[in-house]
Design an enzyme around this catalytic site. Structure first.
Site, PDB file in Angstrom:
ATOM      1  N   GLY A 112      57.164  51.732  12.491  1.00 57.82           N
ATOM      2  CA  GLY A 112      57.682  52.592  13.958  1.00 57.82           C
ATOM      3  C   GLY A 112      58.451  51.691  14.832  1.00 57.82           C
ATOM      4  CE  LYS A 128      56.077  42.935  13.826  1.00 57.75           C
ATOM      5  NZ  LYS A 128      54.902  42.391  13.851  1.00 57.75           N
ATOM      6  CG  ASP A 167      48.071  50.431   9.003  1.00 58.10           C
ATOM      7  OD1 ASP A 167      46.970  50.817   9.205  1.00 58.10           O
ATOM      8  OD2 ASP A 167      48.632  50.110  10.096  1.00 58.10           O
TER       9      ASP A 167
END
Length: 472
Positions: free
Chosen positions: A88, A109, A244
């Site tokens: 995301g 990131k 995850d």
């Protein structure tokens, strides 16, 4: 000299079902905070000038050969399954082959929104970026399998969380970003062809000696055994061991609300979102087993006769606790100077840890002080420690060089929580001195360094960090 990254991408060849193509979103005014030259040399990345590197590692420029994408995956988050997660706020630029012959991912990131961002802004603020940079590099120096940090860049933009924070982007390096949740993503959808393709890719990339899905499961188990035991041996608490965040390669990944213990507590929790203590220090081995069981469930679904594999998968998962205990015992033996094995060693180590918990002894400093005969100084009740010390000294007489074993196994320096928070506060104010100093000292955690005594010191009462945050 121009920045050059020798990309050699394979994940992008798996097909669009595994990811969404996504370019990084440009930022206003990128400035390079840090560049890891030693890691760059391993990755055969040729540095450019500061302006160019800031532009590339912020995502403003996509370097030649990159194939930017956001990976799809699912995951159990605090035990609840979410079938649609994915990157995301992270974008995989591509892969490189290191001088060691291994393949590595380069990921940005905080590089902006992706199709998996849901309600998030896809950005990162400075604090979590610097935390991951320092802690991941420290973990590498400690000998713990981990992702690493190649670069950190400030964006010149404000990220809104509790308030306005300076934005930043981290360039993370990993053996891959394949997770337990990656397999769960396809299993949950019944996409067995994609699951087989992913399994074959994971075996080829990470465990070429493994045979089939159960061979992969066994290899991941063994890698996770080594990882969890290593975490426990340095007092590390990940904080968010969701599936995850569980790497197939057996690396520490996703440093969110991570922390290191100061005084020893088996049930120590720092993560502000771990309200029930699911991922407490002492629970990490059992959670790793639980996560492996979720991987087994996903892998089995690709088989023509899943029922036939259940028995083998069950055996692989059920043997994991004993394997973790064996590796844990090997590492903790070394922490008290023992290379050989005796039946009574588990009791000896467990009794020491119980004394440490009762006496609120500093985990890192107490073990380090054993080699110098100063461990008693870290216990509130020295008389309670002395009988154990007598047993231990008698036991270690059977070892050739216990001091050398202990000095090689017990760090002088760890990324102390209060120092990390102090570093972040200073950096937000524009001062990166402590960030740079921590990076230097933590490169040699087992060596006493002149002038670094303050970095060994546990926190004073007013410095104690009681909660850590994801920063997302």
């Amino acid at each position: 000299m121009a920045l050059h990254i020798p990309f050699d991408n394979t994940y992008a060849q798996l097909g669009s079902g595994f990811y969404s193509r996504q370019r990084p979103a440009p930022v206003a005014a990128p400035q390079l905070i840090a560049f890891n030259q030693t890691l760059a040399d391993l990755l055969q990345v040729q540095a450019g000038d500061l302006v160019e590197m800031a532009e590339v590692f912020a995502g403003n420029q996509v370097p030649e050969g990159a194939d930017p994408l956001a990976q799809a995956y699912a995951g159990h988050q605090f035990g609840t399954f979410n079938p649609q997660l994915g990157d995301g706020r992270a974008i995989l630029l591509g892969e490189v082959l290191g001088t060691d012959g291994r393949r590595y991912d380069l990921q940005l990131k905080g590089a902006g929104r992706t199709p998996y961002s849901r309600q998030g802004d896809g950005r990162a603020w400075l604090g979590p970026v610097l935390r991951e940079y320092v802690v991941s590099e420290a973990m590498f120096a400690l000998g713990v399998p981990t992702t690493r940090a190649l670069a950190a860049v400030s964006t010149g933009e404000t990220v809104w969380r509790e308030g306005g924070m300076p934005g930043a982007v981290l360039t993370r390096v990993a053996a891959s970003h394949l997770r337990v949740g990656t397999f769960q993503f396809f299993a949950a959808r019944g996409q067995t062809a994609a699951l087989r393709q992913l399994t074959e890719y994971a075996i080829s990339r990470h465990y070429p000696q493994a045979e089939g899905p159960m061979g992969l499961l066994r290899a991941v188990r063994d890698a996770q055994v080594r990882l969890i035991a290593a975490w426990m041996s340095v007092g590390f608490i990940h904080g968010v061991m969701n599936t995850d965040n569980s790497s197939i390669s057996g690396e520490t990944i996703d440093y969110g609300p991570c922390a290191f213990m100061d005084h020893y507590r088996t049930d120590q929790v720092f993560s502000s979102i771990d309200r029930m203590g699911r991922y407490a220090y002492s629970n990490q081995p059992s959670i790793a087993v639980w996560n492996l069981a979720q991987l087994a469930t996903a892998l089995i679904q690709q088989l023509d006769d899943p029922q036939q594999a259940v028995e083998e998968a069950t055996e692989i998962v059920h043997t994991m606790p004993a394997l973790i205990e064996t590796e844990w015992l090997r590492l903790f033996r070394r922490k008290i100077g023992l290379e050989t094995a005796q039946d009574a060693d588990m009791d000896l180590i467990s009794d020491l840890l119980e004394l440490m918990e009762q006496g609120q002894a500093d985990f890192t400093n107490s073990f380090r002080a054993l080699a110098d005969g100063r461990a008693v100084d870290y216990f509130r009740d020295s008389k309670a420690f002395e009988p154990w010390q007598a047993r231990w000294m008698q036991r270690r007489e059977q070892e050739q060089d216990p001091q050398a074993i202990m000095r090689a196994s017990n760090p002088v320096y760890i990324p102390r929580n209060h120092r990390i928070e102090e570093m972040i506060a200073s950096a937000v104010a524009g001062d990166f001195t402590l960030f740079e100093r921590l990076g230097t000292v933590l490169q040699q955690p087992f060596t006493e360094q002149q002038g670094a005594e303050d970095l060994q010191r546990p926190p004073e009462a007013h410095e104690v960090v009681t909660a850590t945050f994801c920063g997302t």
